[in-house]
Design an enzyme around this catalytic site. Structure first.
Site, short mmCIF file in Angstrom:
data_model
loop_
_atom_site.label_atom_id
_atom_site.label_comp_id
_atom_site.label_asym_id
_atom_site.label_seq_id
_atom_site.Cartn_x
_atom_site.Cartn_y
_atom_site.Cartn_z
N HIS A 103 15.32 -13.64 50.75
CA HIS A 103 16.50 -13.64 49.88
C HIS A 103 17.64 -14.34 50.59
O HIS A 103 18.12 -13.86 51.62
CB HIS A 103 16.91 -12.19 49.55
CG HIS A 103 15.96 -11.53 48.60
ND1 HIS A 103 16.31 -11.20 47.31
CD2 HIS A 103 14.68 -11.15 48.75
CE1 HIS A 103 15.29 -10.65 46.71
NE2 HIS A 103 14.27 -10.59 47.55
N CYS A 111 18.59 -14.35 42.41
CA CYS A 111 18.90 -12.93 42.33
C CYS A 111 20.06 -12.73 41.37
O CYS A 111 20.98 -13.54 41.30
CB CYS A 111 19.20 -12.34 43.71
SG CYS A 111 20.89 -12.59 44.28
N GLU A 112 19.99 -11.65 40.63
CA GLU A 112 21.00 -11.44 39.60
C GLU A 112 22.33 -10.93 40.17
O GLU A 112 23.33 -10.92 39.49
CB GLU A 112 20.48 -10.49 38.51
CG GLU A 112 20.30 -9.06 38.95
CD GLU A 112 19.80 -8.18 37.81
OE1 GLU A 112 19.25 -8.72 36.83
OE2 GLU A 112 19.96 -6.95 37.90
N HIS A 113 22.32 -10.53 41.42
CA HIS A 113 23.57 -10.04 42.02
C HIS A 113 24.45 -11.17 42.54
O HIS A 113 25.66 -11.07 42.53
CB HIS A 113 23.26 -9.06 43.16
CG HIS A 113 22.63 -7.79 42.67
ND1 HIS A 113 21.82 -7.01 43.46
CD2 HIS A 113 22.70 -7.18 41.48
CE1 HIS A 113 21.41 -5.96 42.76
NE2 HIS A 113 21.93 -6.05 41.56
N HIS A 114 23.82 -12.23 43.06
CA HIS A 114 24.58 -13.31 43.67
C HIS A 114 24.27 -14.68 43.08
O HIS A 114 24.91 -15.66 43.44
CB HIS A 114 24.31 -13.36 45.18
CG HIS A 114 24.55 -12.04 45.87
ND1 HIS A 114 23.55 -11.11 46.08
CD2 HIS A 114 25.68 -11.51 46.37
CE1 HIS A 114 24.05 -10.05 46.68
NE2 HIS A 114 25.34 -10.27 46.88
N CYS A 142 20.64 -14.54 49.66
CA CYS A 142 21.88 -13.74 49.65
C CYS A 142 21.94 -12.81 50.85
O CYS A 142 23.02 -12.44 51.30
CB CYS A 142 22.02 -12.97 48.34
SG CYS A 142 20.75 -11.73 48.06
N GLN A 182 13.95 -8.55 42.55
CA GLN A 182 12.54 -8.68 42.93
C GLN A 182 11.70 -7.50 42.44
O GLN A 182 10.57 -7.67 41.99
CB GLN A 182 12.43 -8.82 44.46
CG GLN A 182 10.99 -9.06 44.91
CD GLN A 182 10.87 -9.22 46.41
OE1 GLN A 182 11.79 -9.69 47.07
NE2 GLN A 182 9.73 -8.84 46.96
ZN LIG Z 1 21.38 -11.11 45.93
#
Ligand SMILES: [Zn+2]
Length: 190
Positions: A149, A80-83, A151, A121
């Site tokens: 996920h 995931c690009e956030h975490h 995260c 996603q």
């Molecule tokens: Zn994430």
């Protein structure tokens, strides 16, 4: 190439990260870790280096077949690009040909290329659908992605589990409820 330069910079960054985490990067078990993490991250993001058009080159065939084609349960692993933590699961892809079909091995390959980038996603689902749509120009495309996920699962107090399900419907899959229903029926577990 810029890529080569980044390979050189990454181990030092990982070493610094280990220090920031309170670790001693020079201890036995961690000595090779910066190089390993670099190789792992390169591999897990090698989708950036792949031209999507190349996947389909020479693999789209004229074919007088107009029934729905579905590839179910394509496993994928992404970050995931956030975490930058893994999300993974299964992707189901269907399309309704209009005179052209694509070699079946190309669809898992397409999923892999988009999965091996930092992703959301929702965006990955749409990118897979749109890439197939422009390569094969079918009557419609449907993509469903089910994923866990880490995260969400590993962090925080609540440890939210469960799957995140996303879908993207194009053409007849969007317009025609019967086509969409047929696809979702085929995708549903037997
Ligand atoms: Zn994430």
């Amino acid at each position: 190439m810029a890529t080569v330069k980044r390979v050189d910079a990454m181990p030092a960054l990982v070493e610094q990260l280990l220090t920031e985490l309170g670790e001693d990067p020079s201890r036995e078990g961690l000595r090779a870790t910066p190089a390993r993490v670099t190789r792992a991250l390169r591999e897990l993001t090698d989708g950036y280096d792949t031209d999507v058009a190349q996947i389909f080159a020479g693999a789209v065939f004229e074919q007088d077949y107009d029934e729905m084609v579905v590839v179910r349960d394509i496993p994928f692993y992404s970050l995931c690009e956030h975490h930058m933590l893994p999300f993974f699961g299964a992707c189901h892809v269907g399309y309704l040909p209009r005179g052209k079909v694509v070699g079946l091995s190309k669809i898992p390959r397409l999923v892999g290329v988009f999965a091996h980038r930092l992703q959301l996603q929702e965006r990955m689902t749409k990118e897979i659908a749109e890439a197939l749509n422009s390569a094969v120009e079918p009557r419609g495309v449907g993509v469903v992605v089910e994923a866990r996920h880490l995260c969400m699962e590993m962090r925080g107090v609540q440890k939210t589990g469960g799957q995140l399900i996303t879908s993207c419907m194009l053409g007849t899959f969007r317009r025609d409820a019967r086509t969409r229903a047929e696809f979702l029926e085929l995708v549903r577990r037997a």
